[in-house]
Structures are given as structure tokens and as C-alpha cells.
Design a protein around this motif. Structure first.
Motif, short mmCIF file in Angstrom:
data_model
loop_
_atom_site.label_atom_id
_atom_site.label_comp_id
_atom_site.label_asym_id
_atom_site.label_seq_id
_atom_site.Cartn_x
_atom_site.Cartn_y
_atom_site.Cartn_z
N ASP A 139 0.86 -1.18 0.11
CA ASP A 139 -0.06 0.07 0.02
C ASP A 139 0.97 1.34 -0.13
N PRO A 140 0.32 2.17 -0.72
CA PRO A 140 1.08 3.59 -0.47
C PRO A 140 1.33 4.12 0.88
N VAL A 141 2.56 4.46 1.36
CA VAL A 141 3.04 5.35 2.30
C VAL A 141 3.96 6.20 2.02
N ARG A 142 3.61 7.69 2.23
CA ARG A 142 4.32 8.57 1.42
C ARG A 142 4.98 9.66 2.75
N THR A 143 6.32 9.92 2.83
CA THR A 143 6.76 10.75 3.83
C THR A 143 6.43 12.11 3.10
N LYS A 144 6.22 13.02 4.22
CA LYS A 144 5.82 14.45 4.14
C LYS A 144 6.46 15.19 5.08
N LEU A 145 6.99 16.32 4.88
CA LEU A 145 7.59 17.13 5.55
C LEU A 145 6.87 18.53 5.61
N ARG A 146 7.07 19.13 6.94
CA ARG A 146 6.39 20.29 7.04
C ARG A 146 7.42 21.29 7.05
N THR A 147 7.28 22.28 6.14
CA THR A 147 8.56 23.27 6.15
C THR A 147 8.18 24.77 6.46
N ALA A 148 9.03 25.64 6.35
CA ALA A 148 8.72 26.97 6.36
C ALA A 148 7.72 27.44 5.06
N ASP A 149 8.09 26.75 3.97
CA ASP A 149 7.37 26.87 2.82
C ASP A 149 6.12 26.00 2.73
N GLY A 150 5.52 25.41 4.03
CA GLY A 150 4.46 24.47 3.91
C GLY A 150 4.86 22.96 3.96
N TRP A 151 3.76 22.40 3.75
CA TRP A 151 4.08 20.78 3.41
C TRP A 151 4.37 20.39 2.09
N MET A 152 5.48 19.56 2.25
CA MET A 152 6.21 19.02 0.98
C MET A 152 6.21 17.42 0.84
N ASP A 153 6.10 17.11 -0.31
CA ASP A 153 6.31 15.51 -0.65
C ASP A 153 7.82 15.39 -0.55
N PHE A 154 8.28 14.15 -0.13
CA PHE A 154 9.77 13.84 0.05
C PHE A 154 10.73 14.16 -1.13
N GLN A 155 10.32 13.41 -2.16
CA GLN A 155 11.34 13.77 -3.45
C GLN A 155 11.51 15.18 -3.71
N ARG A 161 14.74 20.45 -3.80
CA ARG A 161 15.22 21.40 -3.10
C ARG A 161 16.50 21.09 -2.47
N ARG A 162 16.99 20.00 -2.68
CA ARG A 162 18.36 19.58 -1.76
C ARG A 162 18.26 19.56 -0.37
N CYS A 163 17.07 19.64 0.09
CA CYS A 163 17.15 19.31 1.57
C CYS A 163 17.12 20.84 2.26
N GLU A 164 17.03 21.66 1.56
CA GLU A 164 17.46 23.03 2.04
C GLU A 164 16.23 23.72 3.06
N PRO A 165 14.80 23.25 2.69
CA PRO A 165 13.86 24.15 3.62
C PRO A 165 14.29 23.25 4.93
N GLU A 166 14.03 24.05 5.89
CA GLU A 166 14.10 23.61 7.29
C GLU A 166 13.00 22.66 7.68
N VAL A 167 13.00 21.30 8.27
CA VAL A 167 11.97 20.56 8.49
C VAL A 167 11.32 20.70 9.71
N LEU A 168 10.21 21.18 9.98
CA LEU A 168 9.52 21.45 11.36
C LEU A 168 8.60 20.52 11.98
N GLU A 169 8.37 19.59 11.01
CA GLU A 169 7.55 18.35 11.38
C GLU A 169 7.43 17.12 10.27
N LEU A 170 7.15 15.91 10.75
CA LEU A 170 7.20 14.79 9.61
C LEU A 170 5.81 14.11 9.95
N ARG A 171 5.43 13.49 8.53
CA ARG A 171 4.21 12.67 8.96
C ARG A 171 4.43 11.72 7.70
#
Length: 324
Positions: A139-155, A161-171
Motif C-alpha cells: 500500500d502507498p505510504v508517503r513521507t511528508k515534511l512540513r517546512t517554512a514553505d508549507g508541507w512538501m512531498d519527500f522527493q 530542493r536539495r533538503c534546504e527548507p528546514e523541516v519542522l514536522e514529519l508525517r
């Protein structure tokens, strides 16, 4: 070879996980190793299913990997990507032509109704991977990251973005509904040794543990369970782990990583640079193996795997004596 080393399960993702898998594959007898792979990095590009962690495992275990960059196929070309660029398609996800071949075949097989588990095992077999590779879930499981620019998909965050936006939360989207792969759970239940690879615990391991059934099945397993730290001197060998941990308020240390696996480990392998952390880890009830955990090449990975197997044989003997 320790007698229980005939049934080893490695929980892995990323380059560190693939290198550890190669080390065990070079050390263990044929058929002894099963790798359970992270699917949280999976995404769709140009209508094709791309599974980066699974692919890196397949390429590494079949000796096709581009060892300089740690991912992709050695000596691959990018003519298809060039055509896509000419057609004004986004090309930030660097997919080589051989990569496209695997993604086309996988997407074709999935569309025909085959499970990701079946497709992965067949690809690994046909391409010559020296271990059984199982996705954590079909089943699909997708890592999401909340950054200062909002929620982003992992890739888009990791590659685009080469991991540049600071990550504030993960789900881990979908993990609450996903079913653990039956073959993966069966492998854990049958394992005599379970190893957490030196993968990013937040991006590669916890998407697996978040899937219903995994953490409980591992915790209930009577197998010996050990982890290998992904940090050396508080720094990641490769990838954004140390910055990610700091941004989320975690200690950037091997002890900080071990906390994420609370209740799941009997022992933890750390680099000799982190020997001062041994007392804290032992205070948590963990046996500690201090050694050189840097895997510079396949021979280094094989050396580390052999050291881990020798160490775990001693732990297993101590466990038997304590039980008698």
C-alpha cells in the motif's frame, strides 16, 4: 558462521541501508538474508512508479550501482531525460535510461494487477540481486515534511530542493491505513537476527515502523535485535540526518538515534569516535559494539557485517546461558 545467521532480516532504506545489505550479502550464505525496504520515498514521475530505496537495494545487490554517487546505475545515460527537458517537462528528478527501463517494467506489472512485493521480488531475481528484497507494504505510504514553505512531498524536498527548507514536522501519509506486507511480517516472525541498518531513522526506518503491525511484530520477536548507528561523531556520513534531527529538537548523537528504537533493540553498534556514549547506551539496557562503522567500499561493508555477526553470536550465547 553463527548458527542463527542462516536467517537474518535487515530493515533498511537509503544508501547506508544498501551498503549494509551488500556487506551481509557478501558474508552470509546464499538465501540467508532478507531486506525489508522503505516505501516512504516512492513517488510517480511521468506516470511511472519510482521506488528509490528498493531500486538502490536492487542495483547495489546486483553490482549495478553507481558507486560514486551511491544511487542509480553505473555508466547510465540520460537521453530520455534530455528529450523530456526539450519537451519542457520538469527534470529535477535525475532518472537515467536504465532507471527508466525498470520503472516502465514495474509500472506495467503493477497495472496488470501484480503486487509491489511480487514485482520487487521478480525484479531482484531477474537483475541478479544477492538477497531477498521485500517492500514494507504493498500500500502507498508517503513521507511528508512540513517546512517554512508549507508541507512538501519527500522527493521535491530531498532532490528538488536539495533538503534546504528546514523541516519542522514529519508525517507518514497512508501508514495508518497501510497493511504490512504479509511476506515482510512472516520474515520478521521467522528471523533469528533482526538488524536495523545505518539508515536515516526518520526518513527510512520510521516510515516502516509507522505501518500497523511492524513495531509490535518486531517487539514481540524472540530474535536478537541490533541497530547500527547512522552517525559518526554526531554527523551523518551521507544525507541530511544530523540537520534534520537538530531541527526537530533531537540530540544529534548515536544515543539520540537509539531512543527512536526504544523497546526494539538488544544491542547497538557505534563508531569508536562515539565511545563516550557507550555508558548511556548500556544504561538503557543495550549491549554496545564500538567499531569502525564507516563503509567506504564493499570490502568495508563486508568487514563490518562480519564483525556484527561475530558480536551477535556472543550476545546469543550469553542469552542462552542466562536462560539456562
Amino acid at each position: 558462521m553463527p548458527p542463527f545467521a542462516s536467517n537474518v532480516v535487515l530493515i533498511a532504506g537509503g544508501v547506508g541501508g544498501a551498503r549494509m545489505a551488500e556487506g551481509f550479502a557478501r558474508t552470509l550464505p546464499a538465501g540467508a538474508l532478507t531486506v525489508i525496504a522503505n516505501v516512504g520515498d516512492d513517488d510517480d514521475f511521468y506516470g511511472l512508479r519510482v521506488c528509490p530505496d528498493i531500486d538502490t537495494l536492487i542495483y547495489t545487490l546486483s553490482d549495478r550501482i553507481d558507486r560514486k554517487q551511491g544511487w542509480g546505475v553505473a555508466d547510465d545515460t540520460v537521453r530520455a531525460l534530455g528529450v523530456l527537458g526539450t519537451l519542457a517537462a520538469p527534470t529535477w528528478m535525475k532518472l537515467g535510461d536504465a532507471d527508466f527501463g525498470l520503472h516502465i517494467w514495474r509500472s506495467w506489472q503493477l497495472a496488470a494487477g501484480n503486487s509491489l512485493t511480487k514485482v520487487t521480488q521478480e525484479a531482484a531475481m531477474r537483475l541478479g540481486a544477492r538477497a531477498r528484497i521485500l517492500p514494507a507494504s504493498d500500500d502507498p505510504v508517503r513521507t511528508k515534511l512540513r517546512t517554512a514553505d508549507g508541507w512538501m512531498d519527500f522527493q521535491p524536498w530531498f532532490v528538488g530542493r536539495r533538503c534546504e527548507p528546514e523541516v519542522l514536522e514529519l508525517r507518514y501519509d497512508g501508514a495508518e491505513k497501510a497493511k504490512a506486507g504479509p511476506e515482510a511480517l512472516a520474515a520478521i516472525e521467522a528471523a533469528e537476527l533482526i538488524v536495523f541498518a545505518p539508515s536515516n531513522p526518520l526518513l527510512s526506518i520510521e516510515p516502516i515502523l509507522a505501518i500497523d503491525g511492524f513495531r509490535a511484530t518486531i517487539a514481540a520477536s524472540r530474535a536478537l535485535k541490533i541497530g547500527v548507528s547512522p552517525l559518526i561523531g554526531g554527523k551523518a556520513v551521507k544525507g541530511p540526518l544530523s540537520r534534520l534531527m537538530a531541527g526537530l529538537g533531537m540530540r544529534t548523537s548515536s544515543s539520540g538515534v537509539a531512543v527512536r528504537y526504544s523497546g526494539l533493540l538488544d544491542g547497538f553498534a557505534i563508531d569508536t569516535q562515539d565511545l563516550p556514549e557507550a555508558d548511556e547506551l548500556q544504561g538503557r539496557g543495550l549491549s554496545v559494539l564500538p567499531t569502525d562503522i564507516l563503509m567506504r567500499d564493499p570490502q568495508d561493508a563486508e568487514r563490518l557485517a562480519a564483525e556484527i555477526l561475530a558480536w551477535t553470536a556472543v550476545l546469543q550465547e550469553h542469552r542462552k546461558q542466562a536462560a539456562s
